[in-house]
Design a protein around this motif. Structure first.
Motif, short mmCIF file in Angstrom:
data_model
loop_
_atom_site.label_atom_id
_atom_site.label_comp_id
_atom_site.label_asym_id
_atom_site.label_seq_id
_atom_site.Cartn_x
_atom_site.Cartn_y
_atom_site.Cartn_z
N GLN A 280 0.82 -1.21 0.00
CA GLN A 280 0.00 0.00 0.00
C GLN A 280 0.86 1.26 0.00
OE1 GLN A 280 -2.66 0.39 3.31
NE2 GLN A 280 -3.92 1.91 2.30
N ALA A 281 1.95 1.24 0.77
CA ALA A 281 2.85 2.40 0.80
C ALA A 281 3.43 2.66 -0.58
CB ALA A 281 3.96 2.16 1.81
N LYS A 282 3.76 1.58 -1.30
CA LYS A 282 4.30 1.72 -2.65
C LYS A 282 3.26 2.31 -3.60
CE LYS A 282 6.44 -0.94 -6.40
NZ LYS A 282 6.85 -2.30 -6.87
N ILE A 283 2.02 1.84 -3.48
CA ILE A 283 0.94 2.35 -4.34
C ILE A 283 0.69 3.82 -4.06
CG2 ILE A 283 -1.54 2.18 -4.81
CD1 ILE A 283 -1.30 -0.83 -4.25
N VAL A 284 0.65 4.18 -2.77
CA VAL A 284 0.43 5.58 -2.39
C VAL A 284 1.55 6.47 -2.93
CG1 VAL A 284 0.34 7.18 -0.44
CG2 VAL A 284 -0.95 5.04 -0.35
N ARG A 285 2.80 5.97 -2.80
CA ARG A 285 3.95 6.75 -3.28
C ARG A 285 3.88 6.96 -4.80
NH1 ARG A 285 7.21 4.05 -0.68
NH2 ARG A 285 7.87 2.55 -2.26
N GLU A 286 3.55 5.91 -5.53
CA GLU A 286 3.44 6.01 -7.00
C GLU A 286 2.30 6.94 -7.40
OE1 GLU A 286 3.00 2.03 -8.35
OE2 GLU A 286 5.14 1.53 -8.18
N ASN A 287 1.16 6.84 -6.71
CA ASN A 287 0.03 7.72 -7.01
C ASN A 287 0.35 9.18 -6.73
OD1 ASN A 287 -1.65 5.68 -7.91
ND2 ASN A 287 -2.64 5.37 -5.93
N ARG A 288 1.08 9.45 -5.66
CA ARG A 288 1.47 10.83 -5.33
C ARG A 288 2.38 11.40 -6.41
NH1 ARG A 288 3.96 12.17 0.06
NH2 ARG A 288 3.09 14.21 -0.38
N LEU A 289 3.36 10.61 -6.86
CA LEU A 289 4.27 11.06 -7.92
C LEU A 289 3.51 11.32 -9.21
CD1 LEU A 289 7.35 8.71 -7.29
CD2 LEU A 289 7.23 11.18 -6.89
N ASN A 290 2.60 10.40 -9.55
CA ASN A 290 1.81 10.57 -10.78
C ASN A 290 0.89 11.78 -10.71
OD1 ASN A 290 2.98 8.30 -11.92
ND2 ASN A 290 1.36 6.92 -11.26
N LYS A 291 0.39 12.06 -9.52
CA LYS A 291 -0.47 13.23 -9.36
C LYS A 291 0.34 14.51 -9.53
CE LYS A 291 -3.84 15.40 -6.27
NZ LYS A 291 -4.63 15.27 -5.02
N LEU A 292 1.54 14.53 -8.96
CA LEU A 292 2.40 15.71 -9.10
C LEU A 292 2.77 15.95 -10.57
CD1 LEU A 292 4.79 15.23 -6.03
CD2 LEU A 292 3.05 17.00 -6.32
N LYS B 225 1.79 19.04 -15.59
CA LYS B 225 1.44 19.11 -17.01
C LYS B 225 0.25 20.03 -17.26
CE LYS B 225 2.98 14.46 -18.36
NZ LYS B 225 2.52 13.12 -18.85
N LYS B 226 -0.59 20.20 -16.21
CA LYS B 226 -1.80 21.02 -16.32
C LYS B 226 -2.67 20.57 -17.50
CE LYS B 226 0.29 25.09 -14.19
NZ LYS B 226 0.63 26.52 -14.32
N LYS B 227 -2.88 19.28 -17.57
CA LYS B 227 -3.65 18.69 -18.66
C LYS B 227 -5.13 19.05 -18.54
CE LYS B 227 -4.06 14.15 -20.92
NZ LYS B 227 -3.70 12.72 -20.80
N ASN B 228 -5.78 19.30 -19.68
CA ASN B 228 -7.20 19.64 -19.69
C ASN B 228 -8.01 18.48 -19.12
OD1 ASN B 228 -9.94 20.11 -20.45
ND2 ASN B 228 -9.22 21.57 -21.99
N ARG B 229 -8.94 18.78 -18.20
CA ARG B 229 -9.69 17.72 -17.52
C ARG B 229 -10.54 16.89 -18.49
NH1 ARG B 229 -10.68 16.57 -12.23
NH2 ARG B 229 -12.52 15.28 -11.83
N LYS B 230 -10.96 17.50 -19.59
CA LYS B 230 -11.79 16.78 -20.56
C LYS B 230 -11.03 15.63 -21.22
CE LYS B 230 -14.84 20.65 -21.72
NZ LYS B 230 -15.33 21.53 -22.81
N HIS B 231 -9.70 15.75 -21.23
CA HIS B 231 -8.89 14.73 -21.90
C HIS B 231 -8.26 13.74 -20.92
CE1 HIS B 231 -8.82 18.25 -24.73
NE2 HIS B 231 -9.23 17.27 -25.54
N LEU B 232 -8.71 13.77 -19.67
CA LEU B 232 -8.16 12.86 -18.67
C LEU B 232 -8.82 11.50 -18.76
CD1 LEU B 232 -8.10 15.21 -15.52
CD2 LEU B 232 -6.19 14.64 -17.01
N ASP B 233 -8.02 10.45 -18.54
CA ASP B 233 -8.62 9.11 -18.46
C ASP B 233 -9.11 8.88 -17.02
OD1 ASP B 233 -6.42 8.39 -16.85
OD2 ASP B 233 -5.28 7.64 -18.57
N HIS B 234 -9.69 7.69 -16.77
CA HIS B 234 -10.30 7.38 -15.47
C HIS B 234 -9.27 7.47 -14.34
CE1 HIS B 234 -13.00 5.54 -12.56
NE2 HIS B 234 -12.02 4.71 -12.22
N TYR B 235 -8.08 6.93 -14.56
CA TYR B 235 -7.04 6.92 -13.52
C TYR B 235 -6.58 8.34 -13.21
CZ TYR B 235 -2.47 6.22 -11.33
OH TYR B 235 -1.38 6.28 -10.49
N GLU B 236 -6.42 9.17 -14.23
CA GLU B 236 -5.97 10.55 -14.02
C GLU B 236 -7.02 11.36 -13.25
OE1 GLU B 236 -3.05 11.22 -17.89
OE2 GLU B 236 -5.22 11.44 -18.12
N LYS B 237 -8.29 11.13 -13.55
CA LYS B 237 -9.36 11.81 -12.79
C LYS B 237 -9.35 11.37 -11.33
CE LYS B 237 -12.52 12.52 -16.69
NZ LYS B 237 -13.82 12.13 -17.29
#
Length: 460
Positions: free
Chosen positions: A285-297, A302-314
């Motif tokens: 779980q710690a590994k998953i949380v760490r990876e998700n935090r990095l991906n969120k940052l 990137k400041k990607k448009n929300r309309k073009h986000l996939d399910h995981y990015e949302k």
């Protein structure tokens, strides 16, 4: 109805619970699309019998509760009718069986709490001494034997569908099993302490070892933390007996041996923890949380448009837990489920705000619960409904807390310290991981222990 006889029957009913849960576990595996399990049927029938028992027992008119209990149940029935009616006309998806089953599960704890209160009130001190905590000890022993048998035969069910480790024996739900094991653990220790102190039956500590082993096997954090809380209370209880109970001076040798056994169990848990499922799951779980935090940052950068986000990015952007790693590890995504239910609640009409959105909120595809009992009860029953449904628990907790703080230095409280620990663990788990108040397989233990404490700490 023979009130005393039915009171004893209720105690024996606790021993049937693990058997019902094993049958339910296999039934769910063999017939996954058949929702009406044997456990639900038997518990529903017993609930009706307990309601009749309450009616007979309350006729004695001994106190305020006897005179007013049926006014509460009538109010509760009215809340149920309004809840179903409101959701029938306002909920996008209204599945009658699902809603009724959810109401049954959520209100089960109330009937059990009141029923066992009357059961314990109508049993003599001698009967209670013979039955409690022996019944709880052997109920957990049945669970332990099933867990070990399933592990030896390699037929155990997995706690998690994929990724994480842990097994539930032949029981269906890991969270419910973990809650049961954690709540009963202090009482298993208490029974072993009492038998070894009084008559030197040290073999009862086998039950404590098996209980700790079962908790480790399940692999859930809340269950493991509950065991640690139980062990802390066990140490405090033994220290109180040794130093502050002069009438136990002749048993000091047995008390020291029990204390040594408790220490050995703690050492065993500490040694096994690095290779235990709960530690492995924490690392994963710690590994998953760490990876998700990095991906969120990265996503925020990137400041990607929300309309073009996939399910995981949302999911990453909406996940508020990721800003606090400790919270993310502790709640395991429950704040996201809370956000889901909160959005539906804010958009719901006034009638649903007052009387609830039913099971899983106003979903269109899949129902989602927060898996934190108090929030789930609030969203299910609304403001007015929640107050009515949670009132028995709140009254019980206020009474027990008052007695604990007011009489903490008396034998009445100190001798029941591990019962208080069991109730505290139940509250802790209902707030943190859920599956206590709205899970009949768990609430029967939690409510019966709470009812016992209400009677055991009575000043009469």
């Amino acid at each position: 109805m023979n009130i005393t006889g039915f009171s004893v029957l209720l105690m024996m009913y606790i021993l049937v619970q693990p058997i019902l849960d094993v049958i339910t576990g296999w039934q769910v595996r063999i017939m996954p699309h058949f929702s009406l399990t044997l456990g639900i049927v038997v518990r529903a029938i017993m609930l009706l019998a307990i309601l009749y028992f309450i009616a007979m027992a309350a006729k004695e008119n001994k106190n305020w509760l006897d005179r007013h209990i049926w006014w509460y149940f009538l109010c509760l029935a009215l809340i149920i009718v309004i809840n179903l009616a409101v959701n029938k006309f306002n909920k996008p998806v209204f599945a009658s069986f699902t809603e009724i089953a959810a109401i049954f599960k959520s209100l089960h704890y109330i009937v059990i709490l009141v029923g066992f209160y009357y059961a314990f009130r109508n049993l003599s001190k001698q009967q209670l001494a013979q039955l409690v905590p022996k019944v709880f000890y052997w109920a957990e022993m049945i669970i332990n034997v099933v867990m070990i048998a399933a592990a030896i035969t390699h037929t155990s069910f997995s706690t998690y569908p994929q990724g994480k480790m842990g097994q539930t024996g032949w029981f269906n739900a890991g969270n419910e099993l973990g809650a049961i094991l954690a709540i009963l653990f202090p009482l298993v220790v208490l029974y072993a302490l009492k038998r070894s102190h009084a008559v030197g039956q040290y073999w009862t500590w086998i039950g404590v070892i098996f209980a700790a082993l079962s908790i480790i096997m399940v692999g859930t954090k809340s269950c493991f933390y509950g065991m640690i809380i139980g062990l802390i209370f066990a140490f405090v209880y033994q220290i109180i007996i040794y130093f502050f109970w002069p009438n136990h001076t002749k048993d000091k040798k047995n008390i020291l041996i029990s204390l040594a056994l408790t220490c050995l169990i703690v050492v065993g848990i500490a040694v096994s923890y690095p290779v235990s499922p709960v530690h492995t799951n924490s690392v994963i779980q710690a590994k998953i949380v760490r990876e998700n935090r990095l991906n969120k940052l990265k996503l925020l950068h990137k400041k990607k448009n929300r309309k073009h986000l996939d399910h995981y990015e949302k999911f990453l952007l909406d996940n508020q837990e990721l800003s606090n790693p400790v919270l993310a590890k502790l709640l395991s995504g429950r704040t996201n489920y809370f956000e889901f239910n909160s959005r539906h609640y804010n958009k719901a009409p006034l009638a649903q705000k007052l009387f609830g959105m039913g099971y899983g909120s106003n979903y269109r595809k899949h129902p989602r619960t927060v898996e934190m009992d108090w929030f789930d009860l609030f969203f299910q029953f609304g403001i007015i409904g929640f107050v009515v449904v949670i009132a028995p628990l709140l009254m019980t907790m206020v009474i027990l807390l008052y007695k604990f703080l007011r009489y903490w230095n008396t034998n009445m409280i100190q001798s029941n310290l591990l019962y208080f620990a069991a109730v505290a663990i139940g509250i802790f788990m209902s707030l943190l991981a859920g599956h206590v108040l709205n899970a009949p397989a768990v609430s029967i233990y939690f409510s019966s222990i709470s009812a016992y404490l209400l009677n055991a700490t009575s000043l009469k």
